[in-house]
Design an enzyme around this catalytic site. Structure first.
Site, mmCIF file in Angstrom:
data_model
loop_
_atom_site.group_PDB
_atom_site.id
_atom_site.type_symbol
_atom_site.label_atom_id
_atom_site.label_comp_id
_atom_site.label_asym_id
_atom_site.label_seq_id
_atom_site.Cartn_x
_atom_site.Cartn_y
_atom_site.Cartn_z
ATOM 1 N N GLY A 47 0.840 -1.186 0.000
ATOM 2 C CA GLY A 47 0.000 0.000 0.000
ATOM 3 C C GLY A 47 0.872 1.231 0.000
ATOM 4 N N GLN A 52 3.004 9.922 1.385
ATOM 5 C CA GLN A 52 4.301 9.232 1.333
ATOM 6 C C GLN A 52 5.119 9.607 0.108
ATOM 7 O OE1 GLN A 52 2.405 5.150 2.218
ATOM 8 N NE2 GLN A 52 4.478 4.999 3.034
ATOM 9 N N HIS A 137 -2.365 7.253 7.225
ATOM 10 C CA HIS A 137 -1.400 8.184 6.618
ATOM 11 C C HIS A 137 -2.070 9.500 6.224
ATOM 12 C CE1 HIS A 137 2.461 6.153 6.215
ATOM 13 N NE2 HIS A 137 1.881 5.049 5.757
#
Ligand code: NI
Length: 155
Positions: A47, A52, A137
């Protein structure tokens, strides 16, 4: 498609809340393609969330190697969660670390696809864990914030 650079822990972009996507346009589709390519290039990745790669949008991709293949999530919302499982996690943005985290056993997630269509998905097992990890995230949360049991250092 192009590989994007993965930002790692210490970079404050990983700690910010990502913003809702307003327009699903070509630029967003390029981002989704690049994220899938970057995740696959990294090999261990199942993932990858947009923060990110330094983009604060509520977008992530997952591919846990099951029959669903690659799934893209835009503006995801986990609308149901039940049960508890504990499992070992790692993260491409936290190289060299792993640890056990408690996650729901089953979830229902609602999101939009790259065509702007809404969809709902029920997930369990590794897919549910992965979706919860990636969804965190988007709120600046990393798995290391939730570790209940540290992996032992290899000898
Ligand atoms: Ni991660």
């Amino acid at each position: 498609m192009a590989l994007r650079e993965i930002v790692t822990v210490g970079d404050e972009v990983l700690r910010k809340r990502a913003r809702e996507v307003v327009n699903v346009n070509d630029k967003l589709c390029v981002l989704l393609d690049d994220m899938a390519e970057t995740m696959r290039y990294e090999g261990r990745g199942i993932g990858l969330a947009a923060p990110q790669v330094g983009i604060l949008k509520r977008v992530f991709v997952v591919d846990v190697g099951d029959e669903n293949g690659l799934i893209e999530f835009i503006n995801p919302e986990i609308i149901e969660a039940e049960g508890e499982v504990i499992g070992e996690e790692g993260c491409l943005s936290v190289p060299g670390r792993s640890g056990c985290v408690v996650r729901p056993e089953r979830i229902t997630v609602r999101a939009m696809d790259r065509h702007g269509e809404r969809f709902e998905l029920k997930a369990e097992g590794i897919l549910a864990v992965c979706i919860c990890h990636e969804n965190d995230h988007l709120d600046g949360v990393l798995f290391i914030d939730k570790i209940v049991e540290q992996e032992e250092e290899p000898n």
